[in-house]
Motif scaffolding. Structure first.
Motif, PDB file in Angstrom:
ATOM      1  N   GLY A   1       5.703  25.498  -0.892  1.00 10.15           N
ATOM      2  CA  GLY A   1       6.781  24.522  -0.806  1.00 10.15           C
ATOM      3  C   GLY A   1       6.402  23.171  -0.246  1.00 10.15           C
ATOM      4  N   ASN A   2       5.118  22.864  -0.101  1.00 13.83           N
ATOM      5  CA  ASN A   2       4.739  21.554   0.415  1.00 13.83           C
ATOM      6  C   ASN A   2       5.022  20.474  -0.613  1.00 13.83           C
ATOM      7  OD1 ASN A   2       3.850  22.763   2.725  1.00 13.83           O
ATOM      8  ND2 ASN A   2       1.685  22.722   2.150  1.00 13.83           N
ATOM      9  N   GLU A   3       5.674  19.436  -0.185  1.00 12.63           N
ATOM     10  CA  GLU A   3       5.986  18.318  -1.054  1.00 12.63           C
ATOM     11  C   GLU A   3       5.287  17.072  -0.538  1.00 12.63           C
ATOM     12  OE1 GLU A   3      10.125  17.655  -1.579  1.00 12.63           O
ATOM     13  OE2 GLU A   3      10.567  19.772  -1.903  1.00 12.63           O
ATOM     14  N   ILE A   4       4.704  16.330  -1.466  1.00  7.64           N
ATOM     15  CA  ILE A   4       4.052  15.077  -1.103  1.00  7.64           C
ATOM     16  C   ILE A   4       4.929  13.935  -1.586  1.00  7.64           C
ATOM     17  CG2 ILE A   4       2.031  13.627  -1.434  1.00  7.64           C
ATOM     18  CD1 ILE A   4       0.401  16.167  -1.837  1.00  7.64           C
ATOM     19  N   GLN A   5       5.312  13.101  -0.640  1.00 10.87           N
ATOM     20  CA  GLN A   5       6.140  11.946  -0.965  1.00 10.87           C
ATOM     21  C   GLN A   5       5.336  10.690  -0.669  1.00 10.87           C
ATOM     22  OE1 GLN A   5       9.453  12.431   1.625  1.00 10.87           O
ATOM     23  NE2 GLN A   5      10.347  14.098   0.448  1.00 10.87           N
ATOM     24  N   GLU A   6       5.406   9.736  -1.590  1.00 11.21           N
ATOM     25  CA  GLU A   6       4.724   8.472  -1.380  1.00 11.21           C
ATOM     26  C   GLU A   6       5.731   7.400  -1.020  1.00 11.21           C
ATOM     27  OE1 GLU A   6       2.076   6.992  -4.279  1.00 11.21           O
ATOM     28  OE2 GLU A   6       0.720   8.694  -4.142  1.00 11.21           O
TER      29      GLU A   6
ATOM     30  N   SER B   1       0.843  -1.187   0.000  1.00  5.96           N
ATOM     31  CA  SER B   1       0.000   0.000   0.000  1.00  5.96           C
ATOM     32  C   SER B   1       0.879   1.238   0.000  1.00  5.96           C
ATOM     33  CB  SER B   1      -0.935   0.004   1.205  1.00  5.96           C
ATOM     34  OG  SER B   1      -0.202  -0.136   2.397  1.00  5.96           O
ATOM     35  N   ALA B   2       0.347   2.302  -0.547  1.00  4.99           N
ATOM     36  CA  ALA B   2       1.088   3.561  -0.631  1.00  4.99           C
ATOM     37  C   ALA B   2       0.680   4.463   0.521  1.00  4.99           C
ATOM     38  CB  ALA B   2       0.817   4.241  -1.957  1.00  4.99           C
ATOM     39  N   MET B   3       1.672   4.995   1.195  1.00  2.82           N
ATOM     40  CA  MET B   3       1.439   5.913   2.300  1.00  2.82           C
ATOM     41  C   MET B   3       2.010   7.265   1.883  1.00  2.82           C
ATOM     42  SD  MET B   3       2.821   5.832   6.242  1.00  2.82           S
ATOM     43  CE  MET B   3       2.175   4.237   6.575  1.00  2.82           C
ATOM     44  N   ALA B   4       1.177   8.298   1.947  1.00  2.00           N
ATOM     45  CA  ALA B   4       1.612   9.632   1.534  1.00  2.00           C
ATOM     46  C   ALA B   4       2.115  10.415   2.733  1.00  2.00           C
ATOM     47  CB  ALA B   4       0.461  10.371   0.870  1.00  2.00           C
ATOM     48  N   HIS B   5       3.235  11.088   2.556  1.00  2.00           N
ATOM     49  CA  HIS B   5       3.813  11.966   3.569  1.00  2.00           C
ATOM     50  C   HIS B   5       3.885  13.369   2.989  1.00  2.00           C
ATOM     51  CE1 HIS B   5       5.071   8.713   6.196  1.00  2.00           C
ATOM     52  NE2 HIS B   5       5.561   8.088   5.141  1.00  2.00           N
ATOM     53  N   THR B   6       3.444  14.354   3.754  1.00  2.00           N
ATOM     54  CA  THR B   6       3.543  15.740   3.320  1.00  2.00           C
ATOM     55  C   THR B   6       4.626  16.413   4.142  1.00  2.00           C
ATOM     56  OG1 THR B   6       1.181  15.749   2.867  1.00  2.00           O
ATOM     57  CG2 THR B   6       2.263  17.885   2.999  1.00  2.00           C
TER      58      THR B   6
END
Length: 163
Positions: free
Chosen positions: A96-101, A83-88
């Protein structure tokens, strides 16, 4: 007043055989191959095996076949769920917010991380020959290997309760 003591017994209360299967096929393809080789009629349950862990909803595909003439039930379940978990993460600026999966892999039986599928067999008569089934599974070209697992070696056996 009388004191009542409840004793929690760790035994699952059912005798079953468990076969580990190493195969890179999808769950539906694995069920098809088992149906063809073992003359089963595995079908996917309406409800998969669902867990919730660390804020993630985890679902393992579960296939079942009840052989009423031999009083035997077969379950095919996948061991891995990705499963993919998103981190902001914020860099402090307005845009400048970046979303990393991050891909998280969860296992039904964590002590067997290399196993792809489990075939659980519950027989009321005890007529199932594990050695014969393992030999038939190893004859399938797509299966890398299959072998029996002793019930005592399973640490997280509570995950194998499908009812």
């Amino acid at each position: 007043m009388a004191n009542h003591k409840l004793i929690l017994d760790d035994d699952l209360g059912e005798e079953f055989s468990l076969i580990a299967i190493h195969c890179s096929e999808e769950a539906y393809k694995m069920a098809y191959l088992l149906n063809k080789q073992l003359s089963l009629q595995l079908h996917r349950r309406n409800v998969d095996l669902d867990f919730s862990e660390n804020g993630l909803d985890i679902s393992f595909p579960l296939f079942e076949f009840e052989n009423h003439t031999n009083y035997t039930t077969y379950f095919l379940v996948a061991n891995k769920h990705k499963s993919a978990m998103a981190h902001t993460s914020s860099s402090g600026s307005l845009f400048g917010n970046e979303i990393q999966e991050e891909v998280v892999t969860t296992y039904l039986l964590p002590e067997y991380k290399k196993v792809d599928f489990f075939l659980k067999i519950i027989s009321e008569r005890g007529v199932v020959s594990e050695k014969k089934i393992v030999a038939q599974l190893n004859d399938i070209q797509q299966i890398i290997s299959a072998y029996s697992i002793h019930k005592e070696a399973i640490k997280s056996s509570h995950n194998l309760i499908f009812d």
